[in-house]
Structures are given as structure tokens and as C-alpha cells.
Motif scaffolding. Structure first.
Motif, short mmCIF file in Angstrom:
data_model
loop_
_atom_site.label_atom_id
_atom_site.label_comp_id
_atom_site.label_asym_id
_atom_site.label_seq_id
_atom_site.Cartn_x
_atom_site.Cartn_y
_atom_site.Cartn_z
N PRO A 31 0.81 -1.23 0.00
CA PRO A 31 0.00 0.00 0.00
C PRO A 31 0.84 1.28 0.00
O PRO A 31 0.49 2.26 -0.64
N GLY A 32 1.97 1.26 0.67
CA GLY A 32 2.84 2.43 0.68
C GLY A 32 3.42 2.72 -0.70
O GLY A 32 3.57 3.87 -1.10
N ASP A 33 3.74 1.63 -1.42
CA ASP A 33 4.25 1.80 -2.78
C ASP A 33 3.17 2.40 -3.68
O ASP A 33 3.45 3.27 -4.51
N LEU A 34 1.96 1.93 -3.55
CA LEU A 34 0.86 2.45 -4.36
C LEU A 34 0.59 3.92 -4.08
O LEU A 34 0.35 4.71 -5.00
N SER A 35 0.66 4.29 -2.81
CA SER A 35 0.42 5.70 -2.50
C SER A 35 1.56 6.59 -3.00
O SER A 35 1.32 7.72 -3.42
N ALA A 36 2.79 6.07 -3.00
CA ALA A 36 3.91 6.84 -3.55
C ALA A 36 3.75 7.03 -5.05
O ALA A 36 3.99 8.12 -5.58
N ILE A 37 3.32 5.99 -5.74
CA ILE A 37 3.08 6.09 -7.18
C ILE A 37 1.97 7.09 -7.46
O ILE A 37 2.07 7.92 -8.36
N GLU A 38 0.91 7.01 -6.66
CA GLU A 38 -0.21 7.94 -6.85
C GLU A 38 0.22 9.39 -6.62
O GLU A 38 -0.18 10.29 -7.36
N ALA A 39 1.07 9.60 -5.63
CA ALA A 39 1.55 10.96 -5.35
C ALA A 39 2.44 11.47 -6.48
O ALA A 39 2.44 12.65 -6.79
N GLU A 40 3.20 10.56 -7.12
CA GLU A 40 4.10 10.95 -8.19
C GLU A 40 3.42 10.97 -9.56
O GLU A 40 4.04 11.39 -10.54
#
Length: 81
Positions: A13-22
């Protein structure tokens, strides 16, 4: 011997949120690549037009603008390409 190689099937989930932020920056960089492809292909038809160059400049400006926005956010990425 039994080797166990960790292979995550899905991103955390942390990876997905980082991708979404970028994602805005990723999309802006894709626009730059698209504009560069148009310039390369235009060489076969007499060279790029002023509109082709304008599209590239605007895409590059968008990358700069979005990167600055991301860098200014609290908890933002440490390094923005």
C-alpha cells in the motif's frame, strides 16, 4: 538446497500511495517523451514545425512546474527527477 526468493506479487500500500503521489510528474514526463517522438518523426517530413517545438517546450515547462509542486508538499519526495 532450498532457496526462498522473496517475490512480492503486488505492491505494498505504501508503494501504491507513492506512485499515486508521483503520478502527475509521471504523466508530465510521458508528455515530454511524446513530444520528443513527434520531433524525431517530423524529420522524415521536412523537419519539425514551430508547433512541434512549442509542444515540447510546454511539456518541459509542465515537468518543471509539477516537480516544483511535488517538492513543495509536506512529506514530499526527497529527490524529484
Amino acid at each position: 538446497m532450498n532457496f526462498k526468493v522473496p517475490s512480492p506479487i503486488e505492491p505494498a500500500p505504501g508503494d501504491l500511495s507513492a506512485i499515486e503521489a508521483e503520478w502527475p510528474l509521471i504523466a508530465a514526463e510521458i508528455d515530454v517523451v511524446d513530444a520528443e517522438i513527434v520531433l524525431i518523426n517530423a524529420a522524415d517530413q521536412g523537419g519539425p514545425s514551430p508547433l512541434d517545438w512549442r509542444r515540447l517546450r510546454r511539456a518541459e515547462a509542465r515537468v518543471t512546474r509539477v516537480a516544483a509542486e511535488l517538492a513543495g508538499r509536506p512529506g514530499s519526495l526527497k529527490a524529484v527527477a
